[in-house]
Scaffold this motif. Sequence first.
Motif, short mmCIF file in Angstrom:
data_model
loop_
_atom_site.label_atom_id
_atom_site.label_comp_id
_atom_site.label_asym_id
_atom_site.label_seq_id
_atom_site.Cartn_x
_atom_site.Cartn_y
_atom_site.Cartn_z
N LEU A 168 -22.93 -29.87 36.95
CA LEU A 168 -23.77 -28.89 36.25
C LEU A 168 -25.11 -28.68 36.95
CD1 LEU A 168 -23.09 -30.24 32.66
CD2 LEU A 168 -21.94 -28.32 33.78
N ALA A 169 -25.29 -29.29 38.10
CA ALA A 169 -26.56 -29.18 38.81
C ALA A 169 -26.75 -27.77 39.35
CB ALA A 169 -26.61 -30.19 39.95
N GLY A 170 -28.00 -27.32 39.37
CA GLY A 170 -28.30 -25.98 39.83
C GLY A 170 -28.14 -25.82 41.33
N LYS A 171 -27.62 -24.65 41.72
CA LYS A 171 -27.41 -24.37 43.14
C LYS A 171 -28.05 -23.05 43.57
CE LYS A 171 -22.90 -26.68 42.95
NZ LYS A 171 -21.43 -26.49 43.09
N LEU A 172 -28.67 -22.35 42.64
CA LEU A 172 -29.22 -21.04 42.96
C LEU A 172 -30.73 -21.13 43.08
CD1 LEU A 172 -28.13 -17.62 41.81
CD2 LEU A 172 -30.51 -18.21 41.41
#
Length: 353
Positions: free
Chosen positions: A206-210
């Motif tokens: 669920l970690a952010g990539k954007l």
Amino acid sequence: MRLKHSAIAVALTAITALGTALTNTTAAHATPGRHATTSAHSPSRPAATVVQARGPRVFPHSVDYDPDSRKFVVGSLAHSTISSVSQDGTVRTLVDDKDLVSVQAVRVDSERNRILATDVDYGLADRSAPATRFRVAGVASYDADNGRREWYADLNRVAGDGRQHLVSDVTIAPDGTAYAVDELTPTIFRIDRDGRASVLLHDDLLAGKLDIPGFLNDVGMSAVAWMPGNVLIVAMADGSLVRVPVHHPEQAAEVRLSTGLKTITAGIRVLPDGSIAAISSGLLSGQAAVVQRVRPGHHWKSATVTVTDTRRPGQQRRHGRPRGTTYALSGGLAALLAGRPNDGFTLRPVNVR
């Protein structure tokens, strides 16, 4: 995650693109588990029209629909208020909670006659302070009739990690349990009907990539919806979806999509047939924002994505379904970031085919 300060135009794009929520205005979606009783094409219903809301300085970042009062419900990024919106555009304050900083997501739970709201701080609100910017993380419950606060869940305290947080969305299961997602950490919170909160899942999936140039990096979960089968569908800002079985959150997995959702994915909401409407923001690309319909495969392990409508760049997205119609919200956030007043906000019908 790194927070940067940059030109107002860049920050404006970022804020407007993030955290947009969808709202359905049928009872089926205001209260999970009910069956739809209205149709977008019912000949007995009047045609959907644009709602021009007369709410100066409201600056909504989210909208839902209350089937009991037959009014929209909106929060405000500028104030700690929640307001109702009539079809004629009349705006009335329902909640003015001095303990909140800024209201992002709102969700109507008509089964329990309450409204849930997420408390955040972008640094834009009347009660914002340098020390609390991206440090406020909460969900509050209010009586839908009189606006009385029932409880406040301090998710910052529950996380206990000392990190920055942004509770972008909240959804409600039929038993009244709420689930909230954090845009800046890979954390899903569970909140029972009495406001007792815990961590349901903390997972790098669920970690952010954007990254949003000049404003935020590693932006992650932007929206969440509870689905039959006791599964959470989480929309990531980068256009992917994740399914999280509530009873076995450790089995969370990415949904295999026929094509990715358009970024930045701003919000999702369940439609009467069990599919999802997803709204993107085209602000970073300068292209028109896109409304997409996501039809699930077996147990949401896969899904088919189709484009149903587009809206011009600069509009913020929300969904509502009064009279079975889906609406998109333009909340006036550009004016908020530029320090200008606004005259109100607009709800426009969109196609979800």
